[in-house]
Design an enzyme around this catalytic site. Structure first.
Site, short mmCIF file in Angstrom:
data_model
loop_
_atom_site.label_atom_id
_atom_site.label_comp_id
_atom_site.label_asym_id
_atom_site.label_seq_id
_atom_site.Cartn_x
_atom_site.Cartn_y
_atom_site.Cartn_z
N ASP A 28 -40.54 7.01 -62.99
CA ASP A 28 -39.69 8.19 -62.98
C ASP A 28 -39.66 8.92 -64.32
OD1 ASP A 28 -36.94 9.69 -63.01
OD2 ASP A 28 -37.23 9.12 -60.92
N GLY B 29 -38.64 9.60 -52.19
CA GLY B 29 -38.27 8.81 -51.02
C GLY B 29 -37.72 9.67 -49.89
N VAL C 19 -36.58 11.59 -59.58
CA VAL C 19 -37.91 11.78 -58.99
C VAL C 19 -38.16 10.73 -57.91
CG1 VAL C 19 -40.38 11.82 -59.44
CG2 VAL C 19 -38.81 12.83 -61.09
N ASP C 20 -37.86 9.47 -58.22
CA ASP C 20 -38.02 8.41 -57.22
C ASP C 20 -37.23 8.71 -55.95
OD1 ASP C 20 -39.74 6.55 -58.41
OD2 ASP C 20 -38.14 5.67 -59.59
N MET C 21 -35.97 9.08 -56.12
CA MET C 21 -35.12 9.30 -54.95
C MET C 21 -35.55 10.53 -54.15
SD MET C 21 -33.43 6.64 -55.42
CE MET C 21 -32.16 6.70 -54.16
#
Length: 395
Positions: A154, A187, A182-184
């Site tokens: 991230d 997803g 960014v990760d979330m």
């Protein structure tokens, strides 16, 4: 025929993904957060983990917090799932996972490009085993290009994508978001792609593949300022005072008060000046609100510092201007507006309980909640094998 609303309300709701089986081969945040949303929506999510230690996230503790046999973070992102332990490098155990693939509707992974192929579980092989499968992958930078094999993380993506150059004031270094945004986001985007392919499969019977990269997600998060830049808006320059958006004029930003902070969003500077009793702001020409935003913000800051947050909120709210207090979590959770959201739930593992967030989605007016914590490593192997008929599939 008339519908009896009372009878409808008494029927146990069926979640949209009830009956869908998801194999979650991912770790950390992006892939697991996608699978979590599918679980919240009713899917049976089987987390396929390494026999030796499982998902690395099991040991990734924040502030030393553990819950049951794993980190609190792991339970937050993997609640309401089942665990299936397997060594994907062992041919016999990979054959068991292949049997699960034949029974599944979705496979989620976030291995680097090429790893699933080396494990014998690339899209071609998975689609051969189950032509109706929806195959979903998260990578750092996509399957091609010179950054293909770089570590996708991230903070690194925030740095590379330009995100970190948008936050903070002009004289400060690049400032990343303090959350794994960014990760979330990746997803969530992957979940959208999965749901769209499940809809298509329901119409055509055909499965498919969906891929999202962290870099794609970071670029998409910036679509507003990036579009301005791409169409002649120039390289964005952070404001020197109370920067909150590289292109918006004053007063957009966060300001000190005598006892706290207030956020001011889009509003006419002259109206703001009238409301708070500042003649200089009330007379500031509209054509200078962007060009002279630092000077305007400095004037706003000096004025707001003379009164309390409660005082200014009362004036600004009464005038219909866009304002909010800056709250920390201890203050937020006591607010009536937050309590009305019903955003917190309690999950349970044995005799232990832990409070965490609920899904932000409501279906038919009902908040999606699931009290089951993340599973112990491999606890579902025998049950899942029996439920999905793995032994028969291998026979």
């Amino acid at each position: 025929m008339e519908l009896n609303e009372g009878a409808i309300a008494s029927v146990e709701p069926v979640l949209p993904l009830d009956g869908i089986v998801v194999l979650d081969l991912s770790q950390f945040l992006a892939g697991p957060s996608c699978a979590l949303r599918l679980a919240d929506l009713g899917a049976k999510v089987i987390k396929v983990e390494r026999r030796a230690g499982g998902d690395t996230g099991r040991s990734l503790e924040l502030a030393g917090q553990r819950f049951g046999d794993a980190s609190a973070l792991f339970h937050t992102i993997n609640r309401n799932k089942e665990s299936y332990a397997a060594d994907l490098k062992d041919p016999a155990e990979r054959a068991q996972v292949e049997a699960l693939v034949r029974r599944a509707d979705v496979v989620v992974h976030n291995f680097r490009p090429g790893v699933m192929e080396r494990l014998g579980l690339g899209y071609a092989r998975i689609a051969e085993l189950n032509p109706r499968i929806v195959y979903a992958g998260v990578s750092g930078y996509g399957d091609t290009g010179p950054w293909r094999d770089r570590p996708g993380q991230d903070l690194l993506i925030q740095a590379l994508s330009g995100m970190a150059t948008l936050s903070g004031d002009r004289d400060q270094p690049p400032t990343p978001a303090a959350l794994a945004v960014v990760d979330m986001t990746a997803g969530a985007q992957l979940a959208i792609g999965i749901l769209s392919l499940l809809v298509r499969r329901g119409i055509t019977g055909r499965g498919g593949r969906v891929d999202v990269s962290l870099l794609d997600a970071a670029v998409d998060l910036q679509f507003e300022p990036l579009t301005v830049f791409l169409n002649g808006g120039g390289t964005p320059e952070r404001g020197a005072v109370r920067n909150a958006n590289v292109y918006l004029p004053a007063p957009y930003g966060i300001y000190d008060t005598a006892d706290g902070h207030l956020a001011l969003a889009m509003m006419p500077v002259n109206v703001l000046g009238d409301v708070i009793g500042n003649a200089r702001l009330a007379a500031w020409p509209a054509d200078q609100w962007l060009r002279e935003r630092d000077a305007i913000k400095a004037e706003i800051g000096r004025h707001l510092a003379t009164g309390t947050s409660e005082h200014w909120l009362a004036l600004l709210d009464a005038a219909g201007l866009w304002v909010a207090p800056v709250l920390d979590w201890s203050a937020l959770i006591e607010q009536p507006g937050f309590k009305a959201l019903d955003a917190i739930q309690t999950i349970r593992s044995g005799d232990e309980t832990m409070r965490t967030t609920s899904s932000p989605i409501r279906i038919d007016g009902n908040r999606l909640k699931a009290p089951r914590a993340a599973p112990r490593l491999g606890e579902g192997n025998e049950r899942i094998d029996a439920e999905l008929g793995v032994a028969e599939m291998q026979a």
